[in-house]
Design a protein around this motif. Sequence first.
Motif, PDB file in Angstrom:
ATOM      1  N   GLU A   1       9.058   8.364  -9.855  1.00 29.25           N
ATOM      2  CA  GLU A   1       9.050   8.895 -11.218  1.00 29.25           C
ATOM      3  C   GLU A   1       8.001   8.142 -12.014  1.00 29.25           C
ATOM      4  N   GLY A   2       7.327   8.868 -12.939  1.00 28.79           N
ATOM      5  CA  GLY A   2       6.386   8.168 -13.801  1.00 28.79           C
ATOM      6  C   GLY A   2       5.150   8.957 -14.156  1.00 28.79           C
ATOM      7  N   LEU A   3       4.804   9.987 -13.354  1.00 29.19           N
ATOM      8  CA  LEU A   3       3.632  10.812 -13.638  1.00 29.19           C
ATOM      9  C   LEU A   3       4.085  12.228 -14.005  1.00 29.19           C
ATOM     10  N   LEU A   4       3.350  12.865 -14.877  1.00 29.10           N
ATOM     11  CA  LEU A   4       3.736  14.177 -15.388  1.00 29.10           C
ATOM     12  C   LEU A   4       2.963  15.288 -14.694  1.00 29.10           C
ATOM     13  N   ASP A   5       3.712  16.310 -14.246  1.00 29.65           N
ATOM     14  CA  ASP A   5       3.128  17.565 -13.749  1.00 29.65           C
ATOM     15  C   ASP A   5       2.060  17.343 -12.682  1.00 29.65           C
ATOM     16  N   VAL A   6       2.444  16.691 -11.639  1.00 26.13           N
ATOM     17  CA  VAL A   6       1.524  16.459 -10.517  1.00 26.13           C
ATOM     18  C   VAL A   6       1.635  17.627  -9.545  1.00 26.13           C
ATOM     19  N   PRO A   7       0.540  18.295  -9.219  1.00 28.16           N
ATOM     20  CA  PRO A   7       0.609  19.446  -8.304  1.00 28.16           C
ATOM     21  C   PRO A   7       1.016  19.028  -6.892  1.00 28.16           C
ATOM     22  N   GLU A   8       1.717  19.911  -6.214  1.00 30.16           N
ATOM     23  CA  GLU A   8       2.044  19.677  -4.808  1.00 30.16           C
ATOM     24  C   GLU A   8       0.750  19.611  -3.993  1.00 30.16           C
ATOM     25  N   GLY A   9       0.735  18.743  -2.988  1.00 32.31           N
ATOM     26  CA  GLY A   9      -0.443  18.562  -2.165  1.00 32.31           C
ATOM     27  C   GLY A   9      -1.362  17.460  -2.639  1.00 32.31           C
ATOM     28  N   THR A  10      -1.087  16.884  -3.826  1.00 34.24           N
ATOM     29  CA  THR A  10      -1.942  15.820  -4.352  1.00 34.24           C
ATOM     30  C   THR A  10      -1.839  14.567  -3.472  1.00 34.24           C
ATOM     31  N   PRO A  11      -2.957  14.000  -3.055  1.00 32.51           N
ATOM     32  CA  PRO A  11      -2.905  12.769  -2.245  1.00 32.51           C
ATOM     33  C   PRO A  11      -2.795  11.524  -3.124  1.00 32.51           C
ATOM     34  N   PHE A  12      -2.059  10.542  -2.653  1.00 30.26           N
ATOM     35  CA  PHE A  12      -1.928   9.254  -3.328  1.00 30.26           C
ATOM     36  C   PHE A  12      -1.964   8.144  -2.285  1.00 30.26           C
TER      37      PHE A  12
ATOM     38  N   VAL B   1       0.169   4.739  -2.036  1.00 28.21           N
ATOM     39  CA  VAL B   1       1.293   4.026  -2.646  1.00 28.21           C
ATOM     40  C   VAL B   1       1.126   2.537  -2.377  1.00 28.21           C
ATOM     41  N   ASP B   2       1.101   1.752  -3.455  1.00 31.32           N
ATOM     42  CA  ASP B   2       0.970   0.296  -3.341  1.00 31.32           C
ATOM     43  C   ASP B   2       2.347  -0.331  -3.522  1.00 31.32           C
ATOM     44  N   PHE B   3       2.941  -0.793  -2.397  1.00 37.82           N
ATOM     45  CA  PHE B   3       4.256  -1.420  -2.440  1.00 37.82           C
ATOM     46  C   PHE B   3       4.177  -2.901  -2.805  1.00 37.82           C
ATOM     47  N   GLY B   4       2.984  -3.444  -2.879  1.00 31.90           N
ATOM     48  CA  GLY B   4       2.813  -4.868  -3.143  1.00 31.90           C
ATOM     49  C   GLY B   4       2.622  -5.662  -1.875  1.00 31.90           C
ATOM     50  N   GLU B   5       2.080  -6.884  -2.015  1.00 28.60           N
ATOM     51  CA  GLU B   5       1.835  -7.784  -0.894  1.00 28.60           C
ATOM     52  C   GLU B   5       0.982  -7.125   0.191  1.00 28.60           C
ATOM     53  N   GLY B   6      -0.018  -6.353  -0.252  1.00 28.23           N
ATOM     54  CA  GLY B   6      -0.954  -5.762   0.693  1.00 28.23           C
ATOM     55  C   GLY B   6      -0.464  -4.536   1.419  1.00 28.23           C
ATOM     56  N   GLN B   7       0.701  -3.999   1.036  1.00 28.80           N
ATOM     57  CA  GLN B   7       1.262  -2.832   1.716  1.00 28.80           C
ATOM     58  C   GLN B   7       0.817  -1.547   1.012  1.00 28.80           C
ATOM     59  N   LEU B   8      -0.062  -0.808   1.660  1.00 29.90           N
ATOM     60  CA  LEU B   8      -0.566   0.452   1.122  1.00 29.90           C
ATOM     61  C   LEU B   8      -0.199   1.575   2.090  1.00 29.90           C
ATOM     62  N   ALA B   9       0.325   2.682   1.550  1.00 31.97           N
ATOM     63  CA  ALA B   9       0.698   3.831   2.374  1.00 31.97           C
ATOM     64  C   ALA B   9       0.038   5.086   1.821  1.00 31.97           C
ATOM     65  N   VAL B  10      -0.713   5.766   2.680  1.00 32.91           N
ATOM     66  CA  VAL B  10      -1.318   7.043   2.289  1.00 32.91           C
ATOM     67  C   VAL B  10      -0.224   8.113   2.284  1.00 32.91           C
ATOM     68  N   ALA B  11      -0.140   8.880   1.184  1.00 26.56           N
ATOM     69  CA  ALA B  11       0.941   9.859   1.036  1.00 26.56           C
ATOM     70  C   ALA B  11       0.411  11.118   0.363  1.00 26.56           C
ATOM     71  N   ARG B  12       1.233  12.169   0.433  1.00 26.53           N
ATOM     72  CA  ARG B  12       0.887  13.440  -0.205  1.00 26.53           C
ATOM     73  C   ARG B  12       2.136  14.001  -0.882  1.00 26.53           C
ATOM     74  N   VAL B  13       1.960  14.600  -2.066  1.00 27.59           N
ATOM     75  CA  VAL B  13       3.080  15.162  -2.823  1.00 27.59           C
ATOM     76  C   VAL B  13       3.569  16.433  -2.127  1.00 27.59           C
ATOM     77  N   ARG B  14       4.867  16.437  -1.760  1.00 25.93           N
ATOM     78  CA  ARG B  14       5.459  17.620  -1.130  1.00 25.93           C
ATOM     79  C   ARG B  14       6.363  18.384  -2.090  1.00 25.93           C
ATOM     80  N   ARG B  15       6.937  17.690  -3.078  1.00 27.53           N
ATOM     81  CA  ARG B  15       7.764  18.333  -4.104  1.00 27.53           C
ATOM     82  C   ARG B  15       7.426  17.694  -5.440  1.00 27.53           C
ATOM     83  N   SER B  16       7.397  18.510  -6.483  1.00 23.40           N
ATOM     84  CA  SER B  16       7.065  17.973  -7.801  1.00 23.40           C
ATOM     85  C   SER B  16       7.819  18.747  -8.868  1.00 23.40           C
TER      86      SER B  16
END
Length: 743
Positions: free
Chosen positions: A638-649, A651-666
Amino acid sequence: MSNAGSNSFSRLRGLLGGGKSGAVQKAAPLPTGDELKQAVLLLRDYESSGLGWFWASDNEGRISYVSDCVAECLGRPRAEIIGNPVQSLFILERDEDDGHERTLPLILSARKTFSDLNVRAALDGGEIWWSISGRPQFDGDGSFVGYRGNGTDITAQRQNNKDASRLAQYDSLTGLANRHRMGKRLDSTLIAYQSAKRCCAIMMIDLDRFKQVNDTLGHPAGDELLKQVASRLQRVVTDKGCEIGRLGGDEFQIMIPDIDDRGRLGEIAKTIITMVSQPYQIEGSRCVIGASIGIAIAPYDGINSEELVRSADLALYASKGGGRGQFRFYSSDLHSEAERRRQIEEDLRDALQSDQLRLAYQPIVDTKTNKVVTLETLARWDHPELGPISPGVFIPIAEEANLIGALGDWSLRRACEEASQLPGGVKVAVNVSASQFSNPGFASLVAQALAHSGLPPERLELELTESIFLGDSQATKEMFNALKLLGVRLALDDFGTGYSSLSYLQHAPFDKIKIDQSFIRGLTQEGNRNGAIIAAIVSLAKALNMDTTAEGIEAHDELAAMQKLGVGQIQGYIYASAVPFDEVCEALASGEWVIEPDGPSKYRQERRTVLRKVGLIHEDHRYEATMRNLSRSGCMVEGLLDVPEGTPFVVDFGEGQLAVARVRRSAGSTQGLEFEQQLVDDGAGGLCTRHRVSPYVLAQAGMPLGALPTGQYPMQLMQQPGMALSLPKFGQAEAIKPKIKAA
């Protein structure tokens, strides 16, 4: 060499033309008459004594003389050796200890004096080492005429030196590297890898319940057990470059170079835990131990060996504190977690005295009638400062602090007291630790608890795990007999997770088998074979006149499967979680407690409620968001407004942990993200990314080289120099604050 041998050799050297080392020597006049005879006799006597031998060469480096003992050693006729190059006597390979052998041709061609040069005899089989010396010889005109020299056998001396060197670097009991060697190897590896920007992982391994083996079977049995553990570790860790060491006691260390994949490391750790936990046969006795593992990876968790070992030790401490038989990766929050565990250990002693602990009861329900037949007791602790503390936290701490016996005794007495107040014939089940069961006075304690509370013995069920069979088999048998004489019921908990359960059932008088929930998970999925295993367990229990309970049932498809397979009793969230005693009293007010199953239609992969801040990176902008839940394959934020499905992000979990993800539901400010690569177990019941941002990459972006810092990373580290920034694509939703009612 003895003094007599040295004196004889000195006389021979003088008679044969020897002189001061390093000087150009003219050939001395040869002895004549009696002196010559005496010289030959002395030479033969010296050669036959085994103290040494002689050799000589001509000006072209061909052997002109060699003692008979050398020919015998090489297994060749002396005449066959004469005329060959001097180097043909030796195998000219680099000596691992001093590198001398390859220098011999250079020395001979330079016509230099040499002494005490270690060389290996040119043998087809076996290994013999000589120490040789040689002096160039010159005629009256100063022309080189060849070499004269001597040699001695140093094979035994070299072996003694090698043995002494091995003792200094290897553990004499297991043959593994010792603490000294592991420290030097790790130091040198990390220094080399830092310049090459390579990674290296270490695992710290501590054996669980090893002390009980020493105490019950003696130290010789403990030593034999350590040898077998070392052998199993060597069968698991076979990759090139890895090194296994025993640091002392029951602590081992494994160094695994060029790996930072936490999924792969987790698999190795699980395999080690499984292998080490299999039963051992020691002097006719059967032993079962376990293993806890802490994992740290350079350069992420430490740059030098001191930092890395400290991180791995902290992870090991956390894995033991989390219940043992686990692995744990290092993370920065382990520092505060370790301090918290120390406080919990100190306060737990007071909690047992000040009545801070209480019991909760989870219903065990009859599969056909939905009627509650048994209540399993679970300890709960409401800490005055820290609030509720999970049993998963304080039970392992109680085991470490030798408080598990006192905690178990308290639970037994309290359970009997409270169960005696309940109407009807519902039973109460109490977990019994191995240390309680091995106490010779345990049966008397049970008898006292029953007598004091007035609870009928047949309403008390003692749940035991396979760890009780670790001790003396005769004492175990006597304890079983004493408990059955009291009339209490016995249940074998976590059935199917051990390695010799059938042998237990053959000898131990159990009344119930509890099927571990690991056999339930995935039961209804196509191709899963757990159903056949459960069917076999049920058939076995019926043949032995035992009840069966399936643990951890959460969904209707699992419940239906258990009913079809003939499991008699169910325990799990589909009926109820553990409830306080007053709620149990209210539910049993009429004498019966019937619960209708309530849960999802199908079991699905668990989503963990996490509720923490994460960073969402899109193009050249970073947004702050709140993560609501997390699974291997995705998360909800939660935190971003009206993000289209399919948008790539990212995700920075901290301590060097980065995960490539895509919006499937919004929907509005909520998005469901699917990860490109699934997360892996972190060893603590949570999830983590397989890989992390390397500190070497961060150093190139301007951060100082060091272990990964806590928290998340500023956006400028993700950007390329001179990158043109675009406008943000999404609006940032305001954090929802709780409403405060007016007084």
